[in-house]
Design an enzyme around this catalytic site. Structure first.
Site, mmCIF file in Angstrom:
data_model
loop_
_atom_site.group_PDB
_atom_site.id
_atom_site.type_symbol
_atom_site.label_atom_id
_atom_site.label_comp_id
_atom_site.label_asym_id
_atom_site.label_seq_id
_atom_site.Cartn_x
_atom_site.Cartn_y
_atom_site.Cartn_z
ATOM 1 C CD GLN A 30 17.422 -13.127 26.842
ATOM 2 O OE1 GLN A 30 16.682 -12.578 26.300
ATOM 3 N NE2 GLN A 30 18.746 -12.908 27.039
ATOM 4 C CG MET A 61 17.404 -6.775 21.760
ATOM 5 S SD MET A 61 15.402 -6.788 22.092
ATOM 6 C CE MET A 61 15.228 -5.816 23.281
ATOM 7 C CB SER A 70 19.842 -1.262 27.235
ATOM 8 O OG SER A 70 20.816 -2.058 26.508
ATOM 9 N NE ARG A 71 14.047 -3.597 29.596
ATOM 10 C CZ ARG A 71 12.925 -3.722 29.013
ATOM 11 N NH1 ARG A 71 11.487 -2.720 28.965
ATOM 12 N NH2 ARG A 71 12.242 -4.664 28.647
ATOM 13 C CB ALA A 104 21.305 0.367 24.078
ATOM 14 N N GLY A 160 24.088 -13.267 29.913
ATOM 15 C CA GLY A 160 24.100 -12.162 31.092
ATOM 16 C C GLY A 160 23.330 -12.992 31.251
ATOM 17 C CE LYS A 220 19.626 -6.524 33.072
ATOM 18 N NZ LYS A 220 18.794 -6.949 32.235
ATOM 19 C CG ASP A 221 18.068 -10.764 30.765
ATOM 20 O OD1 ASP A 221 16.449 -10.007 30.329
ATOM 21 O OD2 ASP A 221 19.601 -9.966 29.997
ATOM 22 C CG HIS A 275 25.773 -5.264 26.341
ATOM 23 N ND1 HIS A 275 24.886 -4.161 26.334
ATOM 24 C CD2 HIS A 275 24.248 -5.699 25.876
ATOM 25 C CE1 HIS A 275 23.632 -4.171 26.543
ATOM 26 N NE2 HIS A 275 23.211 -4.919 25.724
HETATM 27 O O1 PAF Z 1 18.887 -10.637 25.563
HETATM 28 C C1 PAF Z 1 18.452 -9.211 25.023
HETATM 29 O O2 PAF Z 1 19.259 -8.614 24.773
HETATM 30 C C2 PAF Z 1 17.845 -10.028 23.896
HETATM 31 O O3 PAF Z 1 16.851 -10.993 24.368
HETATM 32 C C3 PAF Z 1 18.099 -11.092 23.076
HETATM 33 C C4 PAF Z 1 18.901 -12.481 23.228
HETATM 34 C C5 PAF Z 1 19.347 -10.759 22.087
HETATM 35 C C6 PAF Z 1 17.516 -11.644 21.762
HETATM 36 O O4 PAF Z 1 16.438 -10.606 20.927
#
Ligand code: PAF
Length: 289
Positions: A160, A33, A192-193, A35, A154, A156-157, A40
């Site tokens: 996800q 996303m 990014s936050r 930033a 990553g 971190k998520d 990344h």
């Molecule tokens: O992890 C992220 O930055 C977002 O959730 C992603 C995978 C790019 C989907 O918008």
């Protein structure tokens, strides 16, 4: 330095990728996303070294934000992102609008969201209703646009990555690569936050890492009850003025919405806190890898 090719919409990106796939090139995709930070860029480095071509998508996906304010204040600087990507040998950057990702949908309110699946239950799924459906729906679109061999996310998520691995299994592609969380010197997971934290808040936020380490230490000493491990993390986190959303343990091989009530052979500690309006998440595996 060579600037990456820039595809301003999914159609042009799809054509760019199709042409290269026909030439037999392998493609690694890093969905972001924007930033961009070192976390990344580590994914980009891996995608560059594993594949003939590295594609990075930059799209702040409105479908995955339940709070419009959070979406509006999400940091954006695509020119700086492209400059950074040029230093890492990325070959193509793609972006687009929501309407361009879903050209067949006249009213964007009617986008058909994908079912997020079993790994969306609990924790992030509970605190961010609709989030994983939004993530899965856009990532599916990105996969269809680029048709990558591999895609990089990553750790971190953590939750996800489980949701996306499930999507990739259902679709039959791509190969999902999960890369280790990159950390600041004090252990704070890169995000990014973090840009929205003051220097002293960044220091405070390092406590999240300590809490995870405390859980790992307890696990190494033989503690196996999810409730006890959660307590240990809460105790550590309570030393800062955090608003704790959750600090819990899950079995990564047998995901459950609630605390596992079986004896875990593997365990993942997961934390989400809110620090003055900035939501931070992190996790750590407690077992030896
Ligand atoms: O992890 C992220 O930055 C977002 O959730 C992603 C995978 C790019 C989907 O918008």
């Amino acid at each position: 330095l060579t600037d990456p090719n820039f595809c301003p919409n999914p159609d042009s990106a799809n054509l760019w990728c199709k042409k290269r796939r026909q030439q037999g090139k392998t493609i690694g995709l890093v969905p972001t996303m924007g930033a961009l930070h070192d976390g990344h860029l580590t994914l980009v480095d891996k995608a560059v070294s594993d594949n003939e071509l590295c594609v990075v998508s930059i799209f702040v996906n409105p479908l995955q934000f339940s709070q419009p304010e959070d979406f509006n204040i999400y940091p954006r600087d695509i020119q700086q992102d492209i400059r950074l990507l040029a230093t890492r040998g990325c070959h193509m950057v793609l972006t687009g609008t929501l309407a361009e990702f879903f050209p067949a949908v006249a009213n964007l309110e009617n986008i058909k969201m994908l079912e997020p699946g079993p790994y969306a239950a609990g924790l992030e799924g509970l605190y961010r209703p609709g989030h994983f459906a939004g993530v899965k729906t856009i990532v599916d679109r990105l996969f269809a646009t680029v048709h990558p061999d591999k895609a990089y996310f990553g750790e971190k998520d953590f939750q996800q990555t489980l949701v996306i691995q499930d999507l990739a299994e259902q679709s039959g592609f791509p190969d999902i690569q999960v890369c280790a969380t990159q950390r600041e010197v004090n252990g704070l997971a890169m995000s990014s936050r973090n840009q929205r934290l003051s220097a002293s808040q960044r220091q405070q936020a390092g406590r999240i890492y300590w809490a995870l380490l405390a859980a790992r230490q307890a696990w190494r000493e033989g503690v196996r009850e999810a409730t006890m491990l959660a307590k240990i993390m809460h105790l550590e986190l309570s030393k800062e003025a955090f608003n704790i959303e959750y600090a819990e343990v899950r079995d990564p091989q047998n995901w459950t919405a609630e605390k596992p009530d079986h004896v875990m052979r593997k365990a993942q500690a997961l934390i989400a806190i809110n620090l003055d309006g900035v939501r931070l998440i992190d996790n750590m595996s407690l077992h030896e890898e």
